[in-house]
Every structure is written in structure tokens, then in C-alpha cells.
Design a protein around this motif. Structure first.
Motif, mmCIF file in Angstrom:
data_model
loop_
_atom_site.group_PDB
_atom_site.id
_atom_site.type_symbol
_atom_site.label_atom_id
_atom_site.label_comp_id
_atom_site.label_asym_id
_atom_site.label_seq_id
_atom_site.Cartn_x
_atom_site.Cartn_y
_atom_site.Cartn_z
ATOM 1 N N PHE A 1 1.944 2.501 6.635
ATOM 2 C CA PHE A 1 1.289 3.773 6.905
ATOM 3 C C PHE A 1 2.194 4.742 7.651
ATOM 4 N N THR B 1 0.820 -1.210 0.000
ATOM 5 C CA THR B 1 0.000 0.000 0.000
ATOM 6 C C THR B 1 0.853 1.259 0.000
ATOM 7 N N PHE B 2 2.056 1.207 0.556
ATOM 8 C CA PHE B 2 2.929 2.382 0.506
ATOM 9 C C PHE B 2 3.293 2.752 -0.937
ATOM 10 N N THR C 1 1.784 0.816 11.688
ATOM 11 C CA THR C 1 2.559 2.052 11.850
ATOM 12 C C THR C 1 3.802 1.792 12.695
ATOM 13 N N SER D 1 -8.174 0.816 2.425
ATOM 14 C CA SER D 1 -7.281 -0.341 2.483
ATOM 15 C C SER D 1 -7.850 -1.370 3.449
ATOM 16 N N SER E 1 0.281 5.797 16.131
ATOM 17 C CA SER E 1 -0.987 6.223 15.530
ATOM 18 C C SER E 1 -1.687 7.261 16.404
ATOM 19 N N GLN F 1 -8.465 3.951 11.670
ATOM 20 C CA GLN F 1 -8.062 2.550 11.665
ATOM 21 C C GLN F 1 -9.097 1.762 12.463
ATOM 22 N N ILE G 1 -0.557 10.885 3.332
ATOM 23 C CA ILE G 1 -1.794 10.698 4.087
ATOM 24 C C ILE G 1 -1.956 11.848 5.072
ATOM 25 N N MET H 1 -7.609 10.135 8.870
ATOM 26 C CA MET H 1 -7.285 8.705 8.818
ATOM 27 C C MET H 1 -7.937 7.997 9.995
ATOM 28 N N ALA I 1 4.070 6.133 4.737
ATOM 29 C CA ALA I 1 3.216 7.024 3.948
ATOM 30 C C ALA I 1 2.984 8.347 4.664
ATOM 31 N N LEU J 1 -7.611 8.324 4.742
ATOM 32 C CA LEU J 1 -7.400 6.885 4.656
ATOM 33 C C LEU J 1 -8.358 6.160 5.591
ATOM 34 N N HIS K 1 -8.688 2.558 6.973
ATOM 35 C CA HIS K 1 -7.809 1.395 7.095
ATOM 36 C C HIS K 1 -8.491 0.382 8.009
#
Length: 316
Positions: free
Chosen positions: A166, A127-128, A151, A235, A198, A182, A175, A180, A169, A142, A144
Motif C-alpha cells: 500500500f 495487491t500492488f 505501509t 483487500s 499511514s 485500515q 489509492i 482509505m 500503491a 481502499l 484494508h
């Protein structure tokens, strides 16, 4: 309105060259609106290998997909021209940065031409380079869905494992951490590094116990709030789903989503400005039943429905 050529879709589902959802193979950039791409790479795994076989088995399982979505009544093949773009052709499988460069170089022309992509992994490290290939003018949102935050930093001397896409990214400015979310994070870890990274960077982390407490409709509402109205990427790591449904994955964690909840979650993202999507970490060698690939192919179909509906709205 352009539609997907349907000659192959009229064959018995066990006949013909296997392509994603029996879509035609792309002939050139002008022949499709949404591309389905395989990235058969698992050179950045930290545990069980096998995701390199994911795209092939996802193609096989995707012959079970039909046209019209029962829940949403979307027919992506009548709303857009859908094509299988084949697999990323690798010549460097044992050099992770070089393999990632080949992913980026293969996908970049499609994104540059304004195409939407649904991507089949492969391990989550892919994904990166996908986001690098997207090369957004501004950092994207994002969504996710995963058992792990991905991360973490370096693992065994590499900064490009499937546990770090991530983080890389975010460092690259691809991002927007404030946009974002998760979803489904769970499982014991030897360090809190990934979780804390995160949280420290303002990412909304909905751990699995909170998913259960909130309920899927509230999780959908929160994801939509966080993603907002700007461009976003989706993702989906199949280990977000409980291994009772998706045992064929490299890093399974018990206590996850049901397959029904996973479909509900993706369908709840209708109308968001999604620029692309992926399904990763399907590892067929760990699931002789084929159920994991069937779940993964169905998630790809649901993602395709979202992108096709968006294209129709853009044309209106």
C-alpha cells in the motif's frame, strides 16, 4: 439477466475438476461478468512461506460454498455469470518485480474489459500489481482488513515485500489515502514506521483495541464513511482474524477478529462501489485442519456476493 451455468454445481461436491465455488472455467471475455482468479505467489514474504499454495487449497475448500447467502439472501450465481479464470501463469518466481509484472499483465485485460474480479492470494504483495492492473482513472478508495498496515518501505533490500504494497500503491497514485481505512491493526513491531506512515498520510487506521471499543457496527459505519460513494477496492488479509480461527498464515498475530466478526464486517459493505476484492495470506502448510482455507473461501464468497449485488444494481 445472465446467470452462471450450473451443470458443475449439481455434481456431488467431491466430484469434477476443482474450481472456485464450482463455477465453470472461463472460455473467453464474453462468457463471464465476475472472475475468480488465483495468484499462487509468495516470493515477497518476510517470515513463513506457503501462501503460494493458497489458491489451490482455497479452491478445494470453496466446494463447501452453496448458492444463497443465509444472512443477505443474495445468490451471486443467479445475479451474474461467475467463472474461474485460472491462475496467473508465472515464469519468473525468483524476481519479485518481474513476478509482479506477470500478475499485472495477466489481470489487466479483464479489468480493461470492465470485469469484476475476486482474487485469491498469494502473499499480500500481490495487491500492488492488482491495483496497477486495475489502472483506475482516478485513485480509488481502499478498505484494508489486516493485522498490519503494509505501509513499510524496503525490507532486506526489496521495496516490494508483502509489508509494502500500500506504500507502493500510494506512491503510484493508485489509492486515495483520504478514502482509505485500515481495520484490525495490531501486534508489536520493531519500528513504528508503518503505523506512522499511514497516519502521516491521512489514512484512517482503526487499531484492534479501537475495533473492540467501537464494536463491529460502528467500524462498518466508519469504513463506509471513509470509502464514500466512489470506486473502492477491498483487500482482506486472513491474519486480521485471530489465529484461533486462521492459524494457516505467514505472520499470525493474536487478539484478532473472530470469523463471525469478519463475515459481519464484509457483509456490512453492501452497496459500496467495489471494483474488485482479494483474500490473501492463506498458507495451508501451517493448518492441517483446513480451517484457514475454509474461512478464506467463505470470505471470497462474501466478496462475490457484494460484487454480484452491485452488478444487479448497475443494470437496474
Amino acid at each position: 439477466m445472465s446467470t452462471t451455468p450450473s451443470s458443475s454445481a449439481h455434481l456431488p461436491r467431491f466430484c469434477g475438476v476443482p474450481t472456485f465455488m464450482r463455477a465453470p472455467l472461463a472460455s473467453d471475455l464474453d462468457s463471464f461478468d465476475i472472475g475468480l482468479v488465483g495468484v499462487p505467489y509468495d516470493g515477497a514474504l518476510t517470515l513463513r512461506p506457503g501462501a503460494r499454495m493458497g489458491p489451490r487449497e482455497l479452491r478445494n475448500a470453496s466446494c463447501m460454498m452453496r448458492s444463497i447467502n443465509q444472512a443477505t439472501r443474495i445468490d451471486p450465481f443467479s445475479l451474474s455469470r461467475v467463472a474461474d479464470l485460472g491462475d496467473v501463469p508465472f515464469s519468473s518466481l525468483f524476481d519479485v518485480p518481474q513476478a509482479h509484472a506477470q500478475i499485472r499483465e495477466f489481470l489487466a485485460p479483464f479489468f480493461a474489459a470492465g470485469k469484476k474480479l475476486v482474487i485469491a492470494g498469494g502473499d499480500h504483495s500481490i495487491t500492488f500489481p492488482v491495483l496497477q492492473a486495475l489502472n483506475p482513472a482516478q485513485p480509488v478508495g481502499l478498505i484494508h482488513i489486516d493485522a498490519h498496515t503494509d505501509t513499510w518501505d524496503a525490507f532486506a533490500g526489496s521495496k516490494f515485500s508483502h509489508g509494502s504494497p500500500f506504500r507502493r500503491a500510494l506512491e503510484a497514485g493508485l489509492i486515495d489515502p483520504k478514502r482509505m481505512v485500515q481495520i484490525g491493526i495490531r501486534g508489536a513491531q520493531n519500528t513504528e514506521e508503518g503505523w506512522q506512515y499511514s497516519l502521516d498520510h491521512g489514512i484512517r487506521v482503526i487499531f484492534m483495541d479501537e475495533v473492540e471499543a467501537m464494536g463491529i457496527p460502528a467500524v462498518i459505519a466508519e469504513a463506509r464513511r471513509i470509502a464514500g460513494t466512489g470506486p473502492a477496492y477491498l483487500s482482506f488479509d486472513v491474519d486480521a482474524i485471530d489465529p484461533a480461527f486462521t492459524p494457516g498464515t505467514g505472520t499470525p498475530e493474536v487478539g484478532g477478529l473472530t470469523s463471525r466478526e469478519a463475515l459481519q464486517l464484509v457483509r456490512g459493505l453492501r452497496g459500496l462501489d467495489l471494483v474488485g476484492a482479494d483474500v490473501v495470506e492463506v498458507s495451508p502448510p501451517y493448518d492441517v485442519s483446513g480451517n484457514t482455507a475454509l474461512v478464506g473461501a467463505t470470505l471470497m464468497y462474501e466478496q462475490l456476493c457484494l460484487l454480484a449485488e452491485n452488478l444487479q444494481a448497475d443494470r437496474a
